[in-house]
Design a protein around this motif. Sequence first.
Motif, short mmCIF file in Angstrom:
data_model
loop_
_atom_site.label_atom_id
_atom_site.label_comp_id
_atom_site.label_asym_id
_atom_site.label_seq_id
_atom_site.Cartn_x
_atom_site.Cartn_y
_atom_site.Cartn_z
N TRP A 1 0.83 -1.22 0.00
CA TRP A 1 0.00 0.00 0.00
C TRP A 1 0.86 1.25 0.00
CZ3 TRP A 1 0.55 3.57 3.80
CH2 TRP A 1 1.10 3.15 5.03
N LEU A 2 2.00 1.18 0.72
CA LEU A 2 2.87 2.35 0.78
C LEU A 2 3.46 2.65 -0.60
CD1 LEU A 2 4.16 4.46 2.69
CD2 LEU A 2 6.13 2.93 2.84
N GLY A 3 3.80 1.55 -1.30
CA GLY A 3 4.32 1.73 -2.67
C GLY A 3 3.30 2.42 -3.54
N ILE A 4 2.06 1.97 -3.46
CA ILE A 4 1.01 2.55 -4.31
C ILE A 4 0.78 4.02 -3.96
CG2 ILE A 4 -1.46 2.46 -4.83
CD1 ILE A 4 -1.29 -0.57 -4.64
N VAL A 5 0.64 4.28 -2.65
CA VAL A 5 0.38 5.66 -2.22
C VAL A 5 1.54 6.57 -2.63
CG1 VAL A 5 0.10 7.17 -0.22
CG2 VAL A 5 -1.18 5.02 -0.36
N SER A 6 2.77 6.10 -2.43
CA SER A 6 3.93 6.93 -2.78
C SER A 6 3.95 7.21 -4.27
CB SER A 6 5.23 6.25 -2.38
OG SER A 6 5.15 5.84 -1.05
N ALA A 7 3.59 6.19 -5.07
CA ALA A 7 3.57 6.39 -6.51
C ALA A 7 2.53 7.44 -6.88
CB ALA A 7 3.27 5.08 -7.22
N LEU A 8 1.34 7.33 -6.27
CA LEU A 8 0.29 8.31 -6.56
C LEU A 8 0.74 9.71 -6.18
CD1 LEU A 8 -2.91 6.38 -5.37
CD2 LEU A 8 -2.15 6.79 -7.71
N LEU A 9 1.39 9.81 -5.01
CA LEU A 9 1.88 11.13 -4.58
C LEU A 9 2.94 11.66 -5.54
CD1 LEU A 9 2.07 10.76 -0.69
CD2 LEU A 9 0.52 12.19 -2.05
N THR A 10 3.80 10.76 -6.01
CA THR A 10 4.84 11.17 -6.96
C THR A 10 4.19 11.77 -8.21
OG1 THR A 10 6.20 9.35 -6.21
CG2 THR A 10 6.82 10.38 -8.29
#
Lengths: 497, 327
Positions: free
Chosen positions: B96-105
Amino acid sequence: MIPIIEFNHITKLFPGVNALVDVSFSVVKGEIHALVGENGAGKSTLMNILGGLYSQTTGRMKFCGKEVVINNELAAINMGIGIVYQELKLCPNLTVAENIFLGREIKEGMGKVNWKKMNVESRSAMLALNTEIAPETFVKNLSIAEQQIVEIARSITKNIKVLILDEPTSALTLKESESLFTIMKELQQKGVTIIYISHRLEEIMDLCDRVSILRDGKYQGTFVREEITLKKLVKIIAGKELIDVLGHSYRKYELNKPLLIIKNLSSPGLFKNLNFTLNKNEILGVYGVQGAGRTELLEAIFGLNNKITGYMELNGKRITNRSPSEAINNGFAMVPEDRRRVGIFPNFNIFENIIVSIGKDVSNLLGFVNNCKTLDISNKYKTELGIKMKDLFQNIQNLSGGNQQKVIISRWLATSPKIFLVDELTRGVDVGAKAEIFKILRKLRDDGLSIILVSSELTEIISESDRVLVMRNGSLVAELNGQEINKDKIIYHALCG
Amino acid sequence: MVKSFKVLIKIGNSTREIGVFAALVLLVIFFSITSPYFLKVNNLLNIIRQISLLGIISMGMTMVIVSGEIDLSVGAVYGAAAIVCGMIITNGGPIWLGIVSALLTGFFFGALNGVLSTYGRIPALIVTLGMMNIARGSVLVLSGARVISLSSRTVSAEGLDSFLFLGQGKIFQIPIISIIFILTVIIANIIYSKTLLGFRMRAVGGNKSAARAAGINQKFIKIAAFSLTGLLCAIGGILNLSSLANVQGTTGSGLELDVISAVIIGGTSLNGGEGTILGTFIGVLIMGVLKNGIILLGVSPFLQMLIIGIVIIAAVAIDMWSRSKSE
């Protein structure tokens, strides 16, 4: 009386509009021939046919006695027909000489351009028009009047026979118009025939030999100047008398309920130390020659200029309008001077043009627009302001100037403003539509709105204003009330005082 | 009365799409006749699958172009988001952290594009050209230009299978990424044609000065369009990572040109103010059908580029010519 141009039964149909219906008349060699009519009467369409931009649906044209078909602009130019359009068509990033010779540059072999010769010839062309605008000047640094002269210089090719001027004075000051008229007279003496389109009938009565009138695309007759009075001319154009058209505003309100107080408003280079009050139920006219700071003042009030000092009080509370959206929230609305550039959305239909400012009132929390509400609102204004249109989903560009302006007024009324700033509300609008627009404005005033009316047309200022402020060189030089509101006083203050 | 008005709105807004749609139908007929494999269900699903990621990003691009701007950085942001997600997951972070970080990026790059081109007053072409290199460069530095691949050996976090299912799985034979694509189209269409935001994008793109004078905060509108595009790039990047189970620094290079092509084929005007989500959707389909059909015909991939080039120019040319005629 040798006719140089003969229109024979010219008809031009656009989808949904009969722009010209069976128009026949002739223009005599060497005359200044005025062409008048309301907006949408078909004047520009007829001239565009002559200039090769459009071709007529039916009918024939004769030029110098010979039947002609003019297929494109170049053909018209080669025949000796030059047009100066209402909207100037110059490249601001090029010099005067480059603009004058655009498309027919003087070459010296191998595709090289002879700038020197172009500059020399431009200078003499300018001298022939009684101005000394340097050919090396960039057009963007010229005033509108000077640009117009460049435009005329460009149209006057060596074999010029007919020069068409489409509303050349609508953006000019009185003085600038005068010098344009001198130029026109001189061209006439050189044998050039001039077709002159204008809404300013006084000018026409001073200037033209004959005048032809169009109404709703139909020819109404041609008159020698001496045979017709201004009153009769207006009657034929609009079917109404001038006095009906622009009677005096009532001035029935006591101007003692201050709504907006402007204190020491200054903007470097534009205006300085402006102090005045706007009352409830008031149309406050602001007059000044071009460059006096009228438009700049309105822009500053409406939040389009952030480099200002001083302050505003609305209902006794200090406010600042840092952007138009803040101004709108504070109850301001503004119809801008330049309708085409700052007013209309060319990609939108009438409906969308009306609702573009209301936003939050017709959408819910998630930003979904309530189309029933917006349709109701636009239908309401369509009826109330009498906007002439096929339907609300017609593109706004197909409306006449007066109707476009009504759309923009609707846009602002939909925001329920308290203070309405209007700048050159009727520029390029015909007499009939002008009267309708001012009727609307007076009703708004009666309904409690406060209006600041900026205009370069004295008759408007005099007939509509409850009070008049005169500006000169960025300063307020006079406030006129009641009997003081007359032509002589206003001009005196605007020019010298 | 009101009813007839609504019909008019529909007709008025859809004349453009009819032309684009006709082109799509012609292409489909052509390839159906010339290749026996084209109309097979499997092939059609394959087309849908291939265009999904491109399509998701095109929705954002439509809004940016309609607002009168352009975004050249989408391919790089798409790659960057995928790398960020992949690096977090492979370094022991939860999925989930990977996904959220990607979205934020994605959102960050998009918003930055918006802020620099509005408040910074730098033309969007320049800003996003720069951002393309910045995004690409920073992920190459971050990833050391290595390929990041997802497998049970590299990923310790739970849920890898469900993450991979997102990009590789199917529901009723339909690829999940395609379902996400269709959902994106629907949501984008709602935003674009039903909300104030969408309306104001068209206003700002149609006449910037008039929009400002009408009280529209054009900076906000543009930043919103860019941010949304960045977000959609990130979604695309995550789905790409999930479907291939690997990503590298060069993922998504050149994608921006395909995206812009699809939007333009779909009838959106580069001058701003005009264009629709439906048009772009059809434009994306045309790109997919063309690429697929050409391969089925056994034509060289080089010729494929050539044909797509011709289609782009032809699409715009037909649009311009038909418009100047009606004027």
